[in-house]
Design an enzyme around this catalytic site. Structure first.
Site, PDB file in Angstrom:
ATOM      1  CG  LEU A  78      -2.126  -1.011   1.152  1.00  0.00           C
ATOM      2  CD1 LEU A  78      -3.171  -0.681   2.214  1.00  0.00           C
ATOM      3  CD2 LEU A  78      -2.803  -1.082  -0.203  1.00  0.00           C
ATOM      4  CB  CYS A 136      -4.583  -4.782   1.567  1.00  0.00           C
ATOM      5  SG  CYS A 136      -2.880  -4.801   0.973  1.00  0.00           S
ATOM      6  CG  ASN A 197      -7.459  -7.281  -2.653  1.00  0.00           C
ATOM      7  OD1 ASN A 197      -6.420  -7.389  -3.323  1.00  0.00           O
ATOM      8  ND2 ASN A 197      -7.695  -6.230  -1.907  1.00  0.00           N
ATOM      9  N   GLY A 248     -10.616 -10.220 -11.403  1.00  0.00           N
ATOM     10  CA  GLY A 248      -9.690 -11.322 -11.152  1.00  0.00           C
ATOM     11  C   GLY A 248      -9.346 -11.974 -12.470  1.00  0.00           C
ATOM     12  N   GLY A 249      -8.284 -11.485 -13.100  1.00  0.00           N
ATOM     13  CA  GLY A 249      -7.792 -12.114 -14.324  1.00  0.00           C
ATOM     14  C   GLY A 249      -8.557 -11.767 -15.583  1.00  0.00           C
TER      15      GLY A 249
END
Ligand SMILES: Cc1cc2nc3c(=O)[nH]c(=O)nc-3n(C[C@H](O)[C@H](O)[C@H](O)COP(=O)(O)O)c2cc1C
Length: 314
Positions: A78, A136, A197, A248-249
């Site tokens: 971060l 995170c 995430n 996600g991808g």
């Protein structure tokens, strides 16, 4: 005579109206100015900023990224300029774009930091929505807020009282049941959930007998995680009513469609930005073409299409 009507790509996320459902994911697009010479930013549905904390953060030990099969590991930690610097030096550029700006925020030590950040952002008209990054994996914490339904609920309901801006809760895939956490966020007043995430991961250079990233463990992203992400969107879609921002991808139109069919109202493009910065715009054009070719006028007709097909088959 055949009537040609342009498909309507606009979607609503709480009180936020996006002209199209394609945004760029937090942490993979900086504060957008970095990308301004590479694509027409104004065409994006929205921009999600790199996560901001109260104080500036230097981030984790390098190396912070490495390539893995069909993906990458990162442990940025971060790094960000802190809220005051962000408002003074980054927001003016974003404001001029005239598209929705979603500011991602996180707490370093105490969940109370979220209240201070939301209190500041709530007063700024250029901020369209706030994304609570409670997921995170690179913060050296034993447990994240989004790994506990009760903590998620407590945080979201406290923050909800502080702002009428659209509130998005970003969820972690590193849990047993992401749909339970999504439900907790919804019931506590979140307008939408963003998922996923990164997945917690590790990679070792066997020739050096050393981890490939400085913090040893990082977050896995890219096409490698797509099936996990699609399944999680699907699970959440079957449990909650609020919009899901799926990611996600996502690399192209077909992978974007997977997320809509599974139940996403909007999508975020992350790792793909590092390979092709214009990919989000290509996906917007691809969506328009897909809808035109299939006679679909409204994007809502493809969100959760898989479930609609399943229900029809019964
Ligand atoms: C280098 C990098 C930095 C990231 N930083 C953040 C961040 O600051 N805040 C956040 O919520 N997610 C962050 N993410 C996660 C992405 O927003 C996204 O959820 C994840 O990478 C999955 O999408 P993708 O596979 O398309 O990248 C980061 C991802 C990468 C690759």
């Amino acid at each position: 005579m055949v009537k040609h009507t342009k498909p309507n790509l606009s979607v609503n996320i709480g009180n936020l109206v996006l002209k199209n459902p394609v945004m760029v994911a937090s942490g993979t697009f900086g504060y957008a100015e970095e990308f301004s010479c590479l694509l027409d930013l104004k065409r994006l549905g929205a921009i999600v900023t790199k996560t901001i904390t109260i104080k500036p953060r230097h981030g984790n030990l390098p190396p912070r990224t490495c390539e893995t099969p069909a993906g990458m590991l990162n442990s940025i930690g971060l790094e960000n300029p802190g809220i005051d610097n962000f408002i003074k030096n980054k927001l003016p550029f974003l404001k001029k774009l005239g598209i929705p700006i979603i500011v991602s925020i996180a707490a370093e030590d105490d969940p109370g930091e979220f209240y201070i950040l939301v209190g500041q952002l709530d007063k700024i008209s250029a901020v369209s929505a706030i994304e609570l990054n409670i997921s995170c994996p690179n913060m050296q914490k034993n447990i994240l807020i989004s790994q506990d339904a009760k903590e998620t609920s407590a945080l979201v309901s406290s923050v909800r009282k502080l702002t009428r801006k659209c509130l998005i809760t970003k969820l972690s895939p590193n849990v047993t049941s992401i749909s339970d956490i999504a439900l907790a966020a919804q019931d506590a007043g979140s307008d939408a959930v963003a998922l996923i995430n990164t997945l917690s991961g590790m990679s070792i250079d066997v020739h050096k007998c050393a981890p490939r990233i400085g913090s040893w463990v990082g977050g896995l992203s890219g096409p490698a995680i797509r099936p996990v992400a699609v399944k999680m969107v699907w699970e959440a879609y079957n449990k909650i009513k609020i919009p899901i921002i799926g990611m996600g991808g996502i690399m192209d139109i077909d992978s974007a469609l997977e997320f809509f069919f599974a139940g996403s109202t909007a999508i975020s493009v992350g790792t793909a930005n590092f390979i092709n910065p214009g990919v989000s715009l290509e996906i917007i054009s691809g969506l328009e073409k897909y809808m035109t070719d299939n006679g679909i006028l409204n994007l809502n007709n493809i969100t959760g299409k898989l479930k609609a097909c399943e229900d029809l088959a019964r």
